[in-house]
Design an enzyme around this catalytic site. Structure first.
Site, PDB file in Angstrom:
ATOM      1  N   ARG A 222      -6.467 -10.854  -2.476  1.00 41.13           N
ATOM      2  CA  ARG A 222      -6.032 -10.544  -1.105  1.00 41.13           C
ATOM      3  C   ARG A 222      -6.851 -11.303  -0.074  1.00 41.13           C
ATOM      4  O   ARG A 222      -6.304 -11.820   0.905  1.00 41.13           O
ATOM      5  CB  ARG A 222      -6.121  -9.038  -0.834  1.00 41.13           C
TER       6      ARG A 222
ATOM      7  N   ASN B 247      -2.348  -4.851  -2.245  1.00 41.62           N
ATOM      8  CA  ASN B 247      -2.226  -4.527  -3.665  1.00 41.62           C
ATOM      9  C   ASN B 247      -1.086  -3.524  -3.826  1.00 41.62           C
ATOM     10  O   ASN B 247      -0.887  -2.667  -2.968  1.00 41.62           O
ATOM     11  CB  ASN B 247      -3.514  -3.901  -4.198  1.00 41.62           C
TER      12      ASN B 247
END
Length: 97
Positions: free
Chosen positions: A26, A44
């Site tokens: 990320r 996520n």
């Protein structure tokens, strides 16, 4: 944004599978998107995947998609699902969710 500015812009929805959580995916995606002047978000997903929604120039979105197939060094990407959509202009920046 004017209609002229929206021309050549698109929205890309990515679902990235593999070893993509707990490896900085990320944060790397955030850096990549910022470098490419894209807006949207990355998060996520409970199933172990990473989801990215980004808007910007088609060329820069294609570069983000190409990057997503590799990810950061610790990641092991096994699949990237791409869905190309029309830009909505709803995002002003790129965020990690």
């Amino acid at each position: 944004m004017t209609t002229q500015k929206q021309a050549g812009r698109a929205r890309l929805h990515l679902i990235i599978s593999g070893r993509v959580q707990g490896v900085g995916f990320r944060f790397s995606a955030y850096d990549e998107a910022k470098d490419l002047a894209l807006a949207g978000w990355v998060r996520n997903i409970p199933g172990g995947e990473v989801e990215i929604v980004a808007e910007g120039s088609k060329e820069n979105l294609q570069m983000l998609a190409a990057w997503a197939h590799l990810g950061p060094p610790a990641a092991h990407v096994t699949e990237v699902r791409e869905d190309w959509l029309d830009s909505t202009g709803e995002f002003t920046e790129f965020r990690i969710r």
